[in-house]
Design an enzyme around this catalytic site. Structure first.
Site, mmCIF file in Angstrom:
data_model
loop_
_atom_site.group_PDB
_atom_site.id
_atom_site.type_symbol
_atom_site.label_atom_id
_atom_site.label_comp_id
_atom_site.label_asym_id
_atom_site.label_seq_id
_atom_site.Cartn_x
_atom_site.Cartn_y
_atom_site.Cartn_z
ATOM 1 N N ASP A 1 -5.503 -6.189 -70.302
ATOM 2 C CA ASP A 1 -6.087 -5.318 -69.291
ATOM 3 C C ASP A 1 -6.874 -6.193 -68.310
ATOM 4 O OD1 ASP A 1 -7.142 -2.860 -68.135
ATOM 5 O OD2 ASP A 1 -9.006 -3.337 -69.172
ATOM 6 N N GLY B 1 -4.286 -0.384 -65.301
ATOM 7 C CA GLY B 1 -4.140 0.869 -64.583
ATOM 8 C C GLY B 1 -4.000 0.671 -63.089
#
Length: 265
Positions: free
Chosen positions: A8, A43
């Site tokens: 991430d 994301g």
């Protein structure tokens, strides 16, 4: 020994000011030189991440929009899963009546937002948003819809999470990327399933993957990878969801790069 490292970005690989440090860049470069594959798993929008990949200077797959898009090292889309138009319309019809919510849409190469938000520009160097009309939203090519409050009130967003899950739970994957950002993707989308697809394409399995993350949108990836490590600064909900996963330091301490330097180099 792990063959693939997936990480991430915000709250994990990037520093609190959203940068890749020289030390982290050096570690990832050395991993690449030793034949390890690195994957951005975030994301964020793929255009945003492509700029970081160029800065890093090594070939890397990109899992973006929480797995709704996967690009190979050449920048080609190898997986795409859009939200259903009825889900998009339903989400926005509900959310547009809450003046505290800012509604965001990642659609193909565009980032759309329901109202101006100057604060977001510090997160992105060259990629920026355009405004869209909540009464006439785009319904095709949408990777995800997400919701932010200026006051970062997690409890209020959690109420929306419950409402969305009641209405769209069987058709959508609904998760927090940070405590103040609620994200909605298609039900078939997760970082974990995207990581599995990349591993298979490269001739590996999930057991060959080492993953790092700090958000509820990382839970599938951290569960499915051969080893999934949680950032020490992750929200308590993440740690509760992953009680058997190891916990490392913070992004401000460059904990991901330091772990990789100690255990993989």
């Amino acid at each position: 020994m792990y063959k693939i490292v997936a990480s991430d970005l915000d709250g994990t690989l990037l520093t609190p000011d959203h940068q890749i440090t020289p030390f982290t860049k050096d570690v990832l470069t050395r991993l690449h030189q030793q034949g390890k594959d690195f994957i951005f798993a975030t994301g964020r929008h793929h255009i945003d991440v492509a700029d970081m990949r160029d800065e890093l200077g090594i070939p890397a797959y990109m899992i973006t929009s929480n797995g709704a898009r996967v690009h190979n090292c050449q920048g080609e889309v190898i997986f795409q899963q859009d939200l259903h138009p009825e889900v998009i319309q339903g989400l926005i019809d509900l959310a547009k009546h809450d003046p505290a919510l800012k509604i965001h849409i990642y659609r193909n190469d565009d980032w759309l937002i329901s109202t101006e938000d100057e604060n977001l520009k510090e997160y992105h160097q060259s990629f920026t948003y355009q405004l869209f009309d909540v009464d006439n939203p785009p319904l095709t090519g949408v990777a995800k819809v997400f919701f932010i409050r200026d006051d970062q009130d997690h409890d209020q967003l959690a109420l929306w999470e419950d409402k969305f899950k009641q209405i769209f739970g069987h058709r959508a994957n609904i998760a927090f990327s940070t405590p103040w950002c609620l994200e909605v993707m298609d039900a078939k989308v997760s970082k974990g399933h995207a990581l599995e697809a990349v591993a298979k394409e490269k001739g590996y399995t999930l057991a060959d993957c080492l993953a790092f993350g700090d958000g509820m949108n990382d839970v599938e990836m951290l569960t499915m990878a051969g080893k999934g490590l949680v950032m020490g600064t992750a929200h308590e909900k993440v740690k509760q969801a992953l009680p058997n996963n190891g916990v490392i330091g913070s992004s401000s301490e460059e904990a991901v790069a330091r772990y990789l330097a100690e255990h993989l180099l």
